[in-house]
Design an enzyme around this catalytic site. Sequence first.
Site, mmCIF file in Angstrom:
data_model
loop_
_atom_site.group_PDB
_atom_site.id
_atom_site.type_symbol
_atom_site.label_atom_id
_atom_site.label_comp_id
_atom_site.label_asym_id
_atom_site.label_seq_id
_atom_site.Cartn_x
_atom_site.Cartn_y
_atom_site.Cartn_z
ATOM 1 N N GLU A 112 -5.498 -8.560 1.163
ATOM 2 C CA GLU A 112 -6.152 -8.197 2.427
ATOM 3 C C GLU A 112 -7.624 -7.942 2.160
ATOM 4 O O GLU A 112 -7.979 -7.352 1.135
ATOM 5 C CB GLU A 112 -5.576 -6.904 3.036
ATOM 6 C CG GLU A 112 -4.261 -7.066 3.746
ATOM 7 C CD GLU A 112 -3.721 -5.752 4.328
ATOM 8 O OE1 GLU A 112 -4.525 -4.901 4.755
ATOM 9 O OE2 GLU A 112 -2.492 -5.599 4.356
ATOM 10 N N GLU A 122 0.794 -1.240 0.000
ATOM 11 C CA GLU A 122 0.000 0.000 0.000
ATOM 12 C C GLU A 122 0.821 1.283 0.000
ATOM 13 O O GLU A 122 0.803 2.058 0.966
ATOM 14 C CB GLU A 122 -0.943 0.011 1.207
ATOM 15 C CG GLU A 122 -1.967 -1.100 1.203
ATOM 16 C CD GLU A 122 -3.018 -0.922 2.286
ATOM 17 O OE1 GLU A 122 -2.903 0.007 3.091
ATOM 18 O OE2 GLU A 122 -3.967 -1.718 2.317
HETATM 19 C C1 BGP Z 1 -4.257 -1.860 5.645
HETATM 20 C C2 BGP Z 1 -2.887 -2.235 6.139
HETATM 21 C C3 BGP Z 1 -2.883 -3.200 7.277
HETATM 22 C C4 BGP Z 1 -4.009 -3.004 8.257
HETATM 23 C C5 BGP Z 1 -5.339 -2.741 7.594
HETATM 24 C C6 BGP Z 1 -6.418 -2.331 8.548
HETATM 25 O O1 BGP Z 1 -4.230 -0.600 5.069
HETATM 26 O O2 BGP Z 1 -2.132 -2.796 5.106
HETATM 27 O O3 BGP Z 1 -1.615 -3.179 7.875
HETATM 28 O O4 BGP Z 1 -3.675 -2.110 9.223
HETATM 29 O O5 BGP Z 1 -5.239 -1.747 6.611
HETATM 30 O O6 BGP Z 1 -6.206 -1.015 8.950
HETATM 31 P P1 BGP Z 1 -6.689 -0.433 10.318
HETATM 32 O O7 BGP Z 1 -5.980 -1.219 11.358
HETATM 33 O O8 BGP Z 1 -6.298 0.997 10.292
HETATM 34 O O9 BGP Z 1 -8.147 -0.621 10.365
#
Ligand code: BGP
Length: 468
Positions: free
Chosen positions: A374, A163
């Site tokens: 993800e 990302e």
């Molecule tokens: C993505 C990242 C992850 C994780 C996820 C959820 O952007 O790659 O590392 O953090 O988001 O994000 P958050 O914990 O802010 O809800």
Amino acid sequence: MKFAKDFLFGAASASYQIEGAWNEDGKGETNWDVFSKIPGKTYKGTNGDVAIDHYHRYKEDIKLMAEMGLESYRFSISWARILPTGDGEVNEKGLEFYNQVINECLKYGIVPFVTLYHWDLPLTLEEDGGWTNKRTADAFVKYAEVCFKAFGDRVKHWITFNETVMFCGLGYLKGAHPPGIQNDEKKYFQATHYVFYAHAKAVEIYKQLEQYGEIGITHVFLPAYSVDDKKENILAARHANEYETFWYYDPILKGEYPSYVVQQLKENGWTPSWTKEELDTLKRNAENNDFIGLNYYQPIRVEKNQEAVSSMEHSRETSTLAPGNPSFDGFYRTVKMTDKTYTKWGWEISPQGFLDGLHMLKERYGDIKMYVTENGLGDEDPIIDGEIVDVPRIKYIEEHLKVIKRAIKEGIHLKGYYAWSVIDLLSWLNGYKKQYGFIYVDHDDNLNRKKKLSFHWYKHIIETRGEE
Ligand code: BGP
């Protein structure tokens, strides 16, 4: 319809969010080790010093993954464990740790899917300008080569970066991630350019090593819709897709930047300094990418914003603006719609948005192989009689898997699904309040692990290959 045998069912994590052991066994300090300790930067000052102590409990955690039937585990390597100062000496203990993690996965037949950079940058590099300095790109290439040579006999799936829009955007436009800079478009675009260059160089080296695995990059995928039919908002949606998506995938898959954005950068004085050698490197390696990774949580609904949006006014309790509400001053901003469904953190729930977005990608980039690297629901999970009954998570993943199945049927080349996250872990800005895992971690009781309802559900999905 079932998912094919070679479709990988996985789940993901990232080093800073799980490992802890922040100063053990020769690990160097990182930007996040410092940033998370600046008062007010994270929810209740939570940081990754201990995180969920995966560094010491990886065996227990991987055993649980095996019990869940996980076919593949996506995790990231902490650069500063391998090269504590970013580009100096290699730390043997760091190599040893990841060798153990990889071997432990393989012992259970779990395919390791490794991310090289999931945001924790060696501090020495951050202090020297971070991603706005070409030194960081060169250092990354060296680090990548060390990893390929150390682990490439067993790791056959590599993601260079996670990302870019997030760590660069939140780092140089919103000030919410290190280095905490706000509204510096020039630095933001410069940083993204050095990331793409570092990616292309790493891909080139990987191919030269002839390790016969696959390599790609992961971006967060935020397909944009206009809030209505007004011309200016339709244009805003175009801008959002150009800035949030095409700027990120074009240099990887086409080997050149989207001309529309390049023109706007010129007009605004934001063009990065880029050399012919760097641009040629992008071009030369476009064909070398084996796949792209998509982190999909939500689409965005946008409208034109005339004035600059103030930097993130995000609440630490819910962190509603970070990082889910993209905006770009003067071009677009995300709007909450009354007729849509949102998570408690204000992220829209829309499997359909993913399907629409996948078709947009196919139209622009053709038949490139893709993984969902993800996808998941951030929630405060309900505990009933001591059981973690995360029904909304099950529903969220179930609906997204349905749409993925449909996408495959419609000709989208999707080869795997990684839920975020395999286990409850540190959310960058939201501490432990926002949970994503199949496995609960009890912060009041020695970080004990406990299976959630979704753990059993996902196991069943994997066993039956998602048959309905
Ligand atoms: C993505 C990242 C992850 C994780 C996820 C959820 O952007 O790659 O590392 O953090 O988001 O994000 P958050 O914990 O802010 O809800």
